[in-house]
Design a protein around this motif. Structure first.
Motif, PDB file in Angstrom:
ATOM      1  N   THR A  29    -105.383  39.049 -86.929  1.00  0.00           N
ATOM      2  CA  THR A  29    -105.386  40.421 -87.415  1.00  0.00           C
ATOM      3  C   THR A  29    -105.890  40.428 -88.853  1.00  0.00           C
ATOM      4  O   THR A  29    -105.455  39.625 -89.671  1.00  0.00           O
ATOM      5  CB  THR A  29    -103.957  40.997 -87.362  1.00  0.00           C
ATOM      6  N   GLU A  30    -106.818  41.328 -89.138  1.00  0.00           N
ATOM      7  CA  GLU A  30    -107.332  41.461 -90.495  1.00  0.00           C
ATOM      8  C   GLU A  30    -106.286  42.137 -91.385  1.00  0.00           C
ATOM      9  O   GLU A  30    -105.320  42.730 -90.895  1.00  0.00           O
ATOM     10  CB  GLU A  30    -108.620  42.291 -90.487  1.00  0.00           C
ATOM     11  N   SER A  31    -106.486  42.066 -92.679  1.00  0.00           N
ATOM     12  CA  SER A  31    -105.521  42.605 -93.638  1.00  0.00           C
ATOM     13  C   SER A  31    -105.308  44.108 -93.491  1.00  0.00           C
ATOM     14  O   SER A  31    -104.254  44.625 -93.863  1.00  0.00           O
ATOM     15  CB  SER A  31    -105.942  42.275 -95.071  1.00  0.00           C
ATOM     16  N   ASP A  32    -106.282  44.837 -92.918  1.00  0.00           N
ATOM     17  CA  ASP A  32    -106.104  46.273 -92.722  1.00  0.00           C
ATOM     18  C   ASP A  32    -105.153  46.587 -91.564  1.00  0.00           C
ATOM     19  O   ASP A  32    -104.757  47.724 -91.364  1.00  0.00           O
ATOM     20  CB  ASP A  32    -107.444  46.982 -92.524  1.00  0.00           C
ATOM     21  N   GLY A  33    -104.790  45.551 -90.772  1.00  0.00           N
ATOM     22  CA  GLY A  33    -103.874  45.734 -89.656  1.00  0.00           C
ATOM     23  C   GLY A  33    -104.494  46.418 -88.462  1.00  0.00           C
ATOM     24  O   GLY A  33    -103.830  46.638 -87.454  1.00  0.00           O
ATOM     25  N   GLU A  34    -105.771  46.760 -88.553  1.00  0.00           N
ATOM     26  CA  GLU A  34    -106.436  47.512 -87.491  1.00  0.00           C
ATOM     27  C   GLU A  34    -107.568  46.725 -86.824  1.00  0.00           C
ATOM     28  O   GLU A  34    -107.958  47.050 -85.712  1.00  0.00           O
ATOM     29  CB  GLU A  34    -107.031  48.798 -88.075  1.00  0.00           C
ATOM     30  N   SER A  35    -108.066  45.712 -87.495  1.00  0.00           N
ATOM     31  CA  SER A  35    -109.213  44.958 -87.005  1.00  0.00           C
ATOM     32  C   SER A  35    -108.807  43.539 -86.644  1.00  0.00           C
ATOM     33  O   SER A  35    -107.823  43.013 -87.167  1.00  0.00           O
ATOM     34  CB  SER A  35    -110.300  44.887 -88.074  1.00  0.00           C
ATOM     35  N   LEU A  36    -109.605  42.934 -85.777  1.00  0.00           N
ATOM     36  CA  LEU A  36    -109.395  41.539 -85.397  1.00  0.00           C
ATOM     37  C   LEU A  36    -110.605  40.717 -85.818  1.00  0.00           C
ATOM     38  O   LEU A  36    -111.729  41.214 -85.822  1.00  0.00           O
ATOM     39  CB  LEU A  36    -109.215  41.416 -83.884  1.00  0.00           C
ATOM     40  N   SER A  37    -110.363  39.464 -86.154  1.00  0.00           N
ATOM     41  CA  SER A  37    -111.458  38.549 -86.446  1.00  0.00           C
ATOM     42  C   SER A  37    -111.375  37.370 -85.487  1.00  0.00           C
ATOM     43  O   SER A  37    -110.292  37.008 -85.027  1.00  0.00           O
ATOM     44  CB  SER A  37    -111.386  38.052 -87.885  1.00  0.00           C
ATOM     45  N   VAL A  38    -112.525  36.808 -85.184  1.00  0.00           N
ATOM     46  CA  VAL A  38    -112.606  35.607 -84.350  1.00  0.00           C
ATOM     47  C   VAL A  38    -113.314  34.561 -85.183  1.00  0.00           C
ATOM     48  O   VAL A  38    -114.393  34.808 -85.726  1.00  0.00           O
ATOM     49  CB  VAL A  38    -113.393  35.872 -83.052  1.00  0.00           C
ATOM     50  N   SER A  39    -112.689  33.390 -85.313  1.00  0.00           N
ATOM     51  CA  SER A  39    -113.286  32.333 -86.122  1.00  0.00           C
ATOM     52  C   SER A  39    -112.996  30.977 -85.493  1.00  0.00           C
ATOM     53  O   SER A  39    -112.025  30.825 -84.756  1.00  0.00           O
ATOM     54  CB  SER A  39    -112.739  32.387 -87.553  1.00  0.00           C
ATOM     55  N   PRO A  40    -113.840  29.986 -85.789  1.00  0.00           N
ATOM     56  CA  PRO A  40    -113.570  28.632 -85.312  1.00  0.00           C
ATOM     57  C   PRO A  40    -112.324  28.084 -85.995  1.00  0.00           C
ATOM     58  O   PRO A  40    -112.025  28.442 -87.136  1.00  0.00           O
ATOM     59  CB  PRO A  40    -114.815  27.840 -85.710  1.00  0.00           C
ATOM     60  N   ALA A  41    -111.598  27.223 -85.298  1.00  0.00           N
ATOM     61  CA  ALA A  41    -110.369  26.655 -85.863  1.00  0.00           C
ATOM     62  C   ALA A  41    -110.192  25.214 -85.385  1.00  0.00           C
ATOM     63  O   ALA A  41    -110.703  24.828 -84.332  1.00  0.00           O
ATOM     64  CB  ALA A  41    -109.170  27.492 -85.434  1.00  0.00           C
ATOM     65  N   ASP A  42    -109.457  24.456 -86.189  1.00  0.00           N
ATOM     66  CA  ASP A  42    -109.144  23.084 -85.786  1.00  0.00           C
ATOM     67  C   ASP A  42    -107.655  22.887 -85.540  1.00  0.00           C
ATOM     68  O   ASP A  42    -107.230  21.828 -85.105  1.00  0.00           O
ATOM     69  CB  ASP A  42    -109.659  22.078 -86.816  1.00  0.00           C
ATOM     70  N   HIS A  43    -106.850  23.925 -85.803  1.00  0.00           N
ATOM     71  CA  HIS A  43    -105.415  23.836 -85.539  1.00  0.00           C
ATOM     72  C   HIS A  43    -104.814  25.241 -85.480  1.00  0.00           C
ATOM     73  O   HIS A  43    -105.410  26.195 -85.980  1.00  0.00           O
ATOM     74  CB  HIS A  43    -104.701  23.018 -86.624  1.00  0.00           C
ATOM     75  N   ALA A  44    -103.658  25.331 -84.871  1.00  0.00           N
ATOM     76  CA  ALA A  44    -102.933  26.599 -84.800  1.00  0.00           C
ATOM     77  C   ALA A  44    -102.114  26.794 -86.071  1.00  0.00           C
ATOM     78  O   ALA A  44    -101.673  25.821 -86.689  1.00  0.00           O
ATOM     79  CB  ALA A  44    -102.009  26.609 -83.590  1.00  0.00           C
ATOM     80  N   GLU A  45    -101.933  28.038 -86.462  1.00  0.00           N
ATOM     81  CA  GLU A  45    -101.021  28.366 -87.555  1.00  0.00           C
ATOM     82  C   GLU A  45     -99.611  28.507 -86.970  1.00  0.00           C
ATOM     83  O   GLU A  45     -99.432  28.553 -85.756  1.00  0.00           O
ATOM     84  CB  GLU A  45    -101.458  29.667 -88.239  1.00  0.00           C
ATOM     85  N   ASN A  46     -98.603  28.589 -87.851  1.00  0.00           N
ATOM     86  CA  ASN A  46     -97.203  28.586 -87.412  1.00  0.00           C
ATOM     87  C   ASN A  46     -96.852  29.647 -86.379  1.00  0.00           C
ATOM     88  O   ASN A  46     -96.112  29.374 -85.440  1.00  0.00           O
ATOM     89  CB  ASN A  46     -96.264  28.718 -88.612  1.00  0.00           C
ATOM     90  N   ASP A  47     -97.338  30.873 -86.543  1.00  0.00           N
ATOM     91  CA  ASP A  47     -96.940  31.948 -85.626  1.00  0.00           C
ATOM     92  C   ASP A  47     -97.942  32.183 -84.496  1.00  0.00           C
ATOM     93  O   ASP A  47     -97.839  33.162 -83.765  1.00  0.00           O
ATOM     94  CB  ASP A  47     -96.698  33.252 -86.394  1.00  0.00           C
ATOM     95  N   ASP A  48     -98.919  31.290 -84.327  1.00  0.00           N
ATOM     96  CA  ASP A  48     -99.951  31.486 -83.313  1.00  0.00           C
ATOM     97  C   ASP A  48     -99.447  31.240 -81.898  1.00  0.00           C
ATOM     98  O   ASP A  48     -98.681  30.309 -81.646  1.00  0.00           O
ATOM     99  CB  ASP A  48    -101.138  30.546 -83.551  1.00  0.00           C
ATOM    100  N   GLN A  49     -99.915  32.073 -80.998  1.00  0.00           N
ATOM    101  CA  GLN A  49     -99.751  31.826 -79.573  1.00  0.00           C
ATOM    102  C   GLN A  49    -100.931  30.939 -79.181  1.00  0.00           C
ATOM    103  O   GLN A  49    -102.070  31.199 -79.593  1.00  0.00           O
ATOM    104  CB  GLN A  49     -99.790  33.144 -78.813  1.00  0.00           C
TER     105      GLN A  49
END
Length: 91
Positions: A29-49
């Motif tokens: 979720t973007e900082s505006d709370g209304e948009s989503l971003s998709v990006s490459p990742a190498d690990h999950a963050e703590n609250d990620d599903q």
């Protein structure tokens, strides 16, 4: 839970094969709370599903996972090699 099409799983697996430091995509979720971003990742963050399907991994942050729980993620690659994603309602 967010469902993935075969197109998306193929895209994620190909990215992971071609770029070793990318093991997944992350939807956040973007900082505006209304948009989503998709990006490459190498690990999950703590609250990620963590969604694993057909050898592809997608991490979805907490707020986005709530919004996406009844959606399906599709994607494709255009003639210029740009990846595009689309959301639809699960049947």
């Amino acid at each position: 839970m967010l469902a993935l099409t075969e197109n998306v799983t193929d895209i994620v697996k190909k990215l992971a094969e071609e770029v070793p430091e990318i093991s997944a995509l992350r939807i956040a979720t973007e900082s505006d709370g209304e948009s989503l971003s998709v990006s490459p990742a190498d690990h999950a963050e703590n609250d990620d599903q963590v969604i694993e399907q057909d050898g592809a991994t997608i991490y979805v942050d907490g707020p986005a996972s709530e919004f996406l729980s009844d959606k399906v993620l599709d994607g494709g690659v255009d003639d210029d090699g740009n990846i595009q994603f689309a959301l639809g309602q699960q049947a």
